[in-house]
Design an enzyme around this catalytic site. Structure first.
Site, PDB file in Angstrom:
ATOM      1  N   ASP A 189       0.818  -1.222   0.000  1.00 43.75           N
ATOM      2  CA  ASP A 189       0.000   0.000   0.000  1.00 43.75           C
ATOM      3  C   ASP A 189       0.848   1.268   0.000  1.00 43.75           C
ATOM      4  O   ASP A 189       0.444   2.299   0.533  1.00 43.75           O
ATOM      5  CB  ASP A 189      -0.957   0.048   1.210  1.00 43.75           C
ATOM      6  CG  ASP A 189      -1.784  -1.210   1.315  1.00 43.75           C
ATOM      7  OD1 ASP A 189      -2.314  -1.633   0.282  1.00 43.75           O
ATOM      8  OD2 ASP A 189      -1.892  -1.764   2.424  1.00 43.75           O
ATOM      9  N   HIS A 198      -4.169  -2.363  -6.048  1.00 45.65           N
ATOM     10  CA  HIS A 198      -3.549  -1.095  -6.418  1.00 45.65           C
ATOM     11  C   HIS A 198      -4.666  -0.122  -6.681  1.00 45.65           C
ATOM     12  O   HIS A 198      -5.626  -0.467  -7.360  1.00 45.65           O
ATOM     13  CB  HIS A 198      -2.810  -1.216  -7.743  1.00 45.65           C
ATOM     14  CG  HIS A 198      -1.544  -1.982  -7.646  1.00 45.65           C
ATOM     15  ND1 HIS A 198      -0.660  -1.813  -6.619  1.00 45.65           N
ATOM     16  CD2 HIS A 198      -1.011  -2.884  -8.464  1.00 45.65           C
ATOM     17  CE1 HIS A 198       0.361  -2.608  -6.829  1.00 45.65           C
ATOM     18  NE2 HIS A 198       0.167  -3.268  -7.931  1.00 45.65           N
ATOM     19  N   THR A 199      -4.512   1.093  -6.197  1.00 42.34           N
ATOM     20  CA  THR A 199      -5.506   2.094  -6.525  1.00 42.34           C
ATOM     21  C   THR A 199      -4.912   3.031  -7.563  1.00 42.34           C
ATOM     22  O   THR A 199      -3.815   3.544  -7.381  1.00 42.34           O
ATOM     23  CB  THR A 199      -5.910   2.879  -5.264  1.00 42.34           C
ATOM     24  OG1 THR A 199      -6.181   1.927  -4.245  1.00 42.34           O
ATOM     25  CG2 THR A 199      -7.138   3.728  -5.515  1.00 42.34           C
ATOM     26  N   THR A 212      -6.498 -12.115   3.835  1.00 47.57           N
ATOM     27  CA  THR A 212      -7.596 -11.413   3.162  1.00 47.57           C
ATOM     28  C   THR A 212      -8.631 -12.426   2.658  1.00 47.57           C
ATOM     29  O   THR A 212      -9.607 -12.060   2.030  1.00 47.57           O
ATOM     30  CB  THR A 212      -7.080 -10.591   1.965  1.00 47.57           C
ATOM     31  OG1 THR A 212      -6.349 -11.476   1.115  1.00 47.57           O
ATOM     32  CG2 THR A 212      -6.195  -9.455   2.405  1.00 47.57           C
ATOM     33  N   VAL A 263       2.798  14.040  -4.352  1.00 49.61           N
ATOM     34  CA  VAL A 263       2.068  14.938  -3.439  1.00 49.61           C
ATOM     35  C   VAL A 263       0.546  14.856  -3.655  1.00 49.61           C
ATOM     36  O   VAL A 263      -0.195  15.712  -3.193  1.00 49.61           O
ATOM     37  CB  VAL A 263       2.552  16.408  -3.588  1.00 49.61           C
ATOM     38  CG1 VAL A 263       3.957  16.564  -3.037  1.00 49.61           C
ATOM     39  CG2 VAL A 263       2.480  16.874  -5.050  1.00 49.61           C
TER      40      VAL A 263
HETATM   41  P1  GDP Z   1      -0.499   0.207  -3.780  1.00 49.93           P
HETATM   42  O1  GDP Z   1      -1.069  -1.141  -3.579  1.00 49.93           O
HETATM   43  O2  GDP Z   1       0.951   0.259  -3.386  1.00 49.93           O
HETATM   44  O3  GDP Z   1      -0.742   0.772  -5.135  1.00 49.93           O
HETATM   45  O4  GDP Z   1      -1.183   1.154  -2.737  1.00 49.93           O
HETATM   46  P2  GDP Z   1      -2.689   1.666  -2.603  1.00 49.93           P
HETATM   47  O5  GDP Z   1      -3.596   1.131  -3.602  1.00 49.93           O
HETATM   48  O6  GDP Z   1      -3.081   1.530  -1.180  1.00 49.93           O
HETATM   49  O7  GDP Z   1      -2.433   3.182  -2.988  1.00 49.93           O
HETATM   50  C1  GDP Z   1      -2.260   4.138  -2.086  1.00 49.93           C
HETATM   51  C2  GDP Z   1      -3.413   5.100  -2.047  1.00 49.93           C
HETATM   52  O8  GDP Z   1      -2.898   6.391  -1.934  1.00 49.93           O
HETATM   53  C3  GDP Z   1      -4.302   5.157  -3.282  1.00 49.93           C
HETATM   54  O9  GDP Z   1      -5.611   5.511  -2.894  1.00 49.93           O
HETATM   55  C4  GDP Z   1      -3.671   6.255  -4.118  1.00 49.93           C
HETATM   56  O10 GDP Z   1      -4.557   6.894  -5.014  1.00 49.93           O
HETATM   57  C5  GDP Z   1      -3.241   7.190  -3.051  1.00 49.93           C
HETATM   58  N1  GDP Z   1      -2.037   7.949  -3.337  1.00 49.93           N
HETATM   59  C6  GDP Z   1      -0.922   7.528  -4.005  1.00 49.93           C
HETATM   60  N2  GDP Z   1       0.018   8.486  -3.985  1.00 49.93           N
HETATM   61  C7  GDP Z   1      -0.517   9.524  -3.283  1.00 49.93           C
HETATM   62  C8  GDP Z   1      -0.011  10.802  -2.876  1.00 49.93           C
HETATM   63  O11 GDP Z   1       1.118  11.176  -3.148  1.00 49.93           O
HETATM   64  N3  GDP Z   1      -0.844  11.584  -2.127  1.00 49.93           N
HETATM   65  C9  GDP Z   1      -2.107  11.200  -1.770  1.00 49.93           C
HETATM   66  N4  GDP Z   1      -2.846  12.020  -1.036  1.00 49.93           N
HETATM   67  N5  GDP Z   1      -2.608  10.008  -2.139  1.00 49.93           N
HETATM   68  C10 GDP Z   1      -1.812   9.186  -2.871  1.00 49.93           C
END
Ligand code: GDP
Length: 424
Positions: free
Chosen positions: A13, A41-42, A130, A414
């Protein structure tokens, strides 16, 4: 032609999806090489917000070919649902832009059920799965008790193979867990409902990747989770059941001779962790709630509130070493903007001694965090796009982290949007 892996340095995450989505414009092929639909992944782009579980994050780029390698836990049911969801938002998914390895083993209908049954049996000793069937899947893969995706192309051989596995698996289901046995009809129905749907995408991904590389195309390898969840190098047994480390990328993609030119390690500006297991820098109470809210730290797959804490320098340094990272992307720096002092877990204390080496899993629960504080900046930085426009305190924080972890921070994120990035 150059190859790159984008990997998580911590517990997952970290924002890998957003980094892959950003960097895919420089690559022709994106490969997922391990794991299954257990993490997400988001990705936020012009089409909306997507939680991807199995599909590679390059799926939104029209010119990118996406590959699910032999190292993934191929869950046809979830994959088909995901394909339909993404396609419904106007993204074409065809055998031209999605290729599934014929050597990817299939997550069978009982794997999810077994995951839930085992967690229930463990009760308060559970691993925090999960319940997507990943651990039962990988243990069966290593026991050679599942089938490969390519077998869907040869139904007669598939039924014969599955019959033997079914007989063995029903013994466990009935005798160990008192659960209902499966029948061949159940399996044939499952293959008709979901296996048939993914058949057109199945091919020899090794041959495809080799040809792509010969033609001068560049490949991006995309991992799920992070170093500390790696089966061999993570916080065993609170790990995943596969190897998210970059060194596994060539093996899990069908292209074991591939060379990685660049390894981008993704680190979040603070820490988060889903599920059970030792999490040394963990915060509790009000300060944890505030950080969780600010970073919206809830599981992409499960919606579970994530455990949170300050950046963990000791764990991050170790995670970088496991990945062999050449560059770091520091994400979610904007989330720290509300803090007047920025906390860092700078060292651990173990048996009364300050340490900087990440401890062996068995003694990790005994480690205590040693926190230090840097100045905060307390202003909105989400619109900043140039390094020199960041407040001095934010730059100092990034430079501090860079020095302590010993790896260049090339990207500072950011915001979740594609362009909310500072290149250094
Ligand atoms: P992954 O599995 O490593 O891709 O992690 P996640 O799916 O949990 O992604 C992290 C979350 O943070 C997602 O909702 C992203 O859209 C969001 N996100 C990623 N980079 C940034 C950032 O720099 N700032 C903010 N505020 N949100 C971010």
């Amino acid at each position: 032609m150059s190859n790159c892996a984008i990997v998580g340095i911590n517990w997952g995450d970290e924002g890998k999806g957003r980094m892959v989505d950003l960097l895919t414009s420089d690559y022709d092929v994106v490969v997922r090489y391990q794991g299954g639909g257990n993490a997400g992944h988001t990705v936020v782009n012009e089409r909306g917000k997507f939680a991807l579980h199995l599909l590679p994050s390059g799926i939104f780029r029209p010119d990118v070919v996406n590959v699910l390698g032999n190292g993934v836990a191929l869950d046809c049911e979830n994959l088909w649902t995901e394909i339909q969801d993404v396609a419904a938002k106007g993204v074409a998914i065809t055998p031209e832009n999605l290729k599934i390895s014929d050597r990817a083993s299939l997550l069978l209908p009982w794997h999810r059920e077994l995951d839930g049954l085992e967690e229930a049996r463990l009760a308060d000793k559970k691993y925090g799965s999960t319940k997507q069937g990943i651990a039962p899947f990988y243990s069966d893969k290593f026991q050679k008790k599942t089938v490969m995706a390519g077998e869907l192309l040869y139904p007669d051989k598939l039924w014969e193979h599955l019959e033997g596995i079914l007989e063995w698996k029903n013994l466990t289901l009935e005798k160990v867990y008192g659960a209902k046995p499966y029948t061949m009809e159940d399996l044939k129905q499952w293959a008709a409902d979901f296996g048939e749907k993914i058949k057109p995408f199945i091919c020899d991904t090794g041959a495809f990747l080799r040809k792509a590389q010969r033609e001068g195309k560049s490949i991006l390898f995309e991992a799920q989770l992070g170093s500390l969840r790696d089966l061999d190098y993570g916080i065993y047994p609170y790990t995943t059941s596969s190897n998210p480390i970059a060194a596994y990328a060539p093996v899990g993609s069908g292209f074991p001779e591939a060379k990685l030119d660049k390894i981008v390690g993704v680190v979040k500006a603070y820490s988060s962790c889903v599920g059970e297991g030792p999490f040394t820098c963990e915060w509790f109470g009000e300060r944890a709630d505030k950080l969780r809210e600010a970073g919206f730290e809830y599981g992409a797959k499960t919606g579970r509130p994530r455990r949170v804490g300050p950046i963990d320098i000791v764990a991050t340094r170790y995670g970088i070493q496991c990945q062999g990272a050449t560059d770091i992307a520091l994400t979610k720096l904007d989330v720290l903007s509300y803090m007047d002092k920025i906390p860092v877990c700078a060292h651990y204390e173990l048996n009364g001694e300050q340490i900087d080496e990440f401890p062996f899993p068995a003694i990790l629960p005994d480690a205590k965090p040693v926190e230090e504080y840097l100045d905060g900046w307390q202003c909105d930085i989400s619109g900043v796009r140039k390094w020199e426009d960041l407040p001095e305190a934010a730059r100092k924080y990034v430079e501090y982290v860079e020095r302590e972890i010993g790896c260049r921070i090339t990207y500072v994120s950011v915001g979740p949007e594609r362009d909310a990035i500072i290149l250094r």
